[in-house]
Design a protein around this motif. Structure first.
Motif, PDB file in Angstrom:
ATOM      1  N   ALA A   3      41.618  67.500   5.124  1.00  0.00           N
ATOM      2  CA  ALA A   3      41.289  66.126   5.488  1.00  0.00           C
ATOM      3  C   ALA A   3      41.767  65.226   4.359  1.00  0.00           C
ATOM      4  CB  ALA A   3      39.789  65.975   5.687  1.00  0.00           C
ATOM      5  N   ASP A   4      42.204  64.036   4.711  1.00  0.00           N
ATOM      6  CA  ASP A   4      42.702  63.106   3.687  1.00  0.00           C
ATOM      7  C   ASP A   4      41.649  62.842   2.612  1.00  0.00           C
ATOM      8  OD1 ASP A   4      44.655  61.018   5.964  1.00  0.00           O
ATOM      9  OD2 ASP A   4      45.136  62.890   4.930  1.00  0.00           O
ATOM     10  N   SER A   5      40.401  62.826   3.005  1.00  0.00           N
ATOM     11  CA  SER A   5      39.325  62.477   2.077  1.00  0.00           C
ATOM     12  C   SER A   5      39.095  63.529   0.989  1.00  0.00           C
ATOM     13  CB  SER A   5      38.018  62.253   2.850  1.00  0.00           C
ATOM     14  OG  SER A   5      37.662  63.424   3.561  1.00  0.00           O
ATOM     15  N   VAL A   6      39.629  64.744   1.194  1.00  0.00           N
ATOM     16  CA  VAL A   6      39.388  65.805   0.202  1.00  0.00           C
ATOM     17  C   VAL A   6      40.668  66.300  -0.466  1.00  0.00           C
ATOM     18  CG1 VAL A   6      37.360  66.534   1.520  1.00  0.00           C
ATOM     19  CG2 VAL A   6      39.520  67.777   1.782  1.00  0.00           C
ATOM     20  N   SER A  36      35.431  67.596  -8.331  1.00  0.00           N
ATOM     21  CA  SER A  36      35.295  66.130  -8.346  1.00  0.00           C
ATOM     22  C   SER A  36      34.475  65.641  -7.162  1.00  0.00           C
ATOM     23  CB  SER A  36      36.677  65.472  -8.343  1.00  0.00           C
ATOM     24  OG  SER A  36      37.449  65.902  -9.450  1.00  0.00           O
ATOM     25  N   LEU A  37      33.347  66.265  -6.955  1.00  0.00           N
ATOM     26  CA  LEU A  37      32.528  65.951  -5.780  1.00  0.00           C
ATOM     27  C   LEU A  37      31.969  64.541  -5.845  1.00  0.00           C
ATOM     28  CD1 LEU A  37      30.847  69.407  -5.402  1.00  0.00           C
ATOM     29  CD2 LEU A  37      32.044  68.206  -3.569  1.00  0.00           C
ATOM     30  N   LYS A  38      31.860  63.943  -4.668  1.00  0.00           N
ATOM     31  CA  LYS A  38      31.366  62.583  -4.529  1.00  0.00           C
ATOM     32  C   LYS A  38      30.127  62.586  -3.640  1.00  0.00           C
ATOM     33  CE  LYS A  38      36.140  60.876  -4.514  1.00  0.00           C
ATOM     34  NZ  LYS A  38      37.159  60.100  -3.756  1.00  0.00           N
ATOM     35  N   PRO A  39      29.290  61.568  -3.765  1.00  0.00           N
ATOM     36  CA  PRO A  39      28.107  61.506  -2.886  1.00  0.00           C
ATOM     37  C   PRO A  39      28.478  61.573  -1.403  1.00  0.00           C
ATOM     38  CG  PRO A  39      27.867  59.961  -4.683  1.00  0.00           C
ATOM     39  CD  PRO A  39      29.260  60.511  -4.785  1.00  0.00           C
ATOM     40  N   GLU A  40      29.602  61.033  -1.038  1.00  0.00           N
ATOM     41  CA  GLU A  40      30.015  61.065   0.369  1.00  0.00           C
ATOM     42  C   GLU A  40      30.438  62.450   0.848  1.00  0.00           C
ATOM     43  OE1 GLU A  40      31.109  58.973  -2.011  1.00  0.00           O
ATOM     44  OE2 GLU A  40      33.255  58.520  -1.763  1.00  0.00           O
ATOM     45  N   ASP A  41      30.513  63.412  -0.054  1.00  0.00           N
ATOM     46  CA  ASP A  41      30.767  64.801   0.348  1.00  0.00           C
ATOM     47  C   ASP A  41      29.490  65.504   0.797  1.00  0.00           C
ATOM     48  OD1 ASP A  41      33.046  65.004  -2.403  1.00  0.00           O
ATOM     49  OD2 ASP A  41      33.557  64.778  -0.284  1.00  0.00           O
ATOM     50  N   PRO A  64      27.514  64.032  -9.125  1.00  0.00           N
ATOM     51  CA  PRO A  64      28.857  63.493  -8.867  1.00  0.00           C
ATOM     52  C   PRO A  64      29.822  63.911  -9.971  1.00  0.00           C
ATOM     53  CG  PRO A  64      27.209  61.835  -8.408  1.00  0.00           C
ATOM     54  CD  PRO A  64      26.480  62.993  -9.030  1.00  0.00           C
ATOM     55  N   GLY A  65      31.021  64.303  -9.547  1.00  0.00           N
ATOM     56  CA  GLY A  65      32.019  64.796 -10.483  1.00  0.00           C
ATOM     57  C   GLY A  65      31.958  66.288 -10.717  1.00  0.00           C
ATOM     58  N   GLY A  66      30.926  66.916 -10.225  1.00  0.00           N
ATOM     59  CA  GLY A  66      30.761  68.353 -10.409  1.00  0.00           C
ATOM     60  C   GLY A  66      31.544  69.168  -9.407  1.00  0.00           C
TER      61      GLY A  66
END
Length: 121
Positions: free
Chosen positions: A60-63, A85-90, A14-16
């Motif tokens: 997309a709004d999420s990204v 800034s990657l998140k687990p939900e990605d 995460p964050g990578g």
């Protein structure tokens, strides 16, 4: 025959960041829009980002603010998705697609085989 080949997926914390690339090859006369979609387990495939032949991009709004889509200027058959800034939900399988016209004048949408992106500590 037209092929789209993705590369660059993998495991990241995460964050990578990760950089996905998609190259279209074959008898292509013109590439219109290119895009990236993703599909997480148990979910429908969703648009992540798209870019037109005029280099207009949508997300997309999420990204928004984290991902950037671009195209290779030279031959216009390569698209790149820079993911920060990657998140687990990605976490998902990411697919590229391209709306293009073949050398025989046929216009169609083509898909890559997909590349796995996993965001986990």
């Amino acid at each position: 025959q037209v092929q789209l080949v993705e590369s660059g997926g993998g495991l990241v914390q995460p964050g990578g960041s990760l950089r996905l690339s998609c190259a279209a090859s074959g008898s292509i006369s013109y590439t219109y829009a290119m895009g990236w979609y993703r599909q997480a387990p148990g979910k429908e495939r969703e648009l992540v980002a798209g870019i037109t032949s005029g280099y207009s991009a949508n997300y997309a709004d999420s990204v928004k603010g984290r991902f950037t889509i671009s195209r290779d200027n030279a031959n216009n058959t390569v698209s790149v998705l820079q993911m920060n800034s990657l998140k687990p939900e990605d976490t998902a399988v990411y697919y590229c697609n391209a709306d293009l016209r073949t050398a025989w004048g046929r216009r169609n949408t083509y898909w890559g085989q997909g590349t796995q992106v996993t965001v986990s500590s």
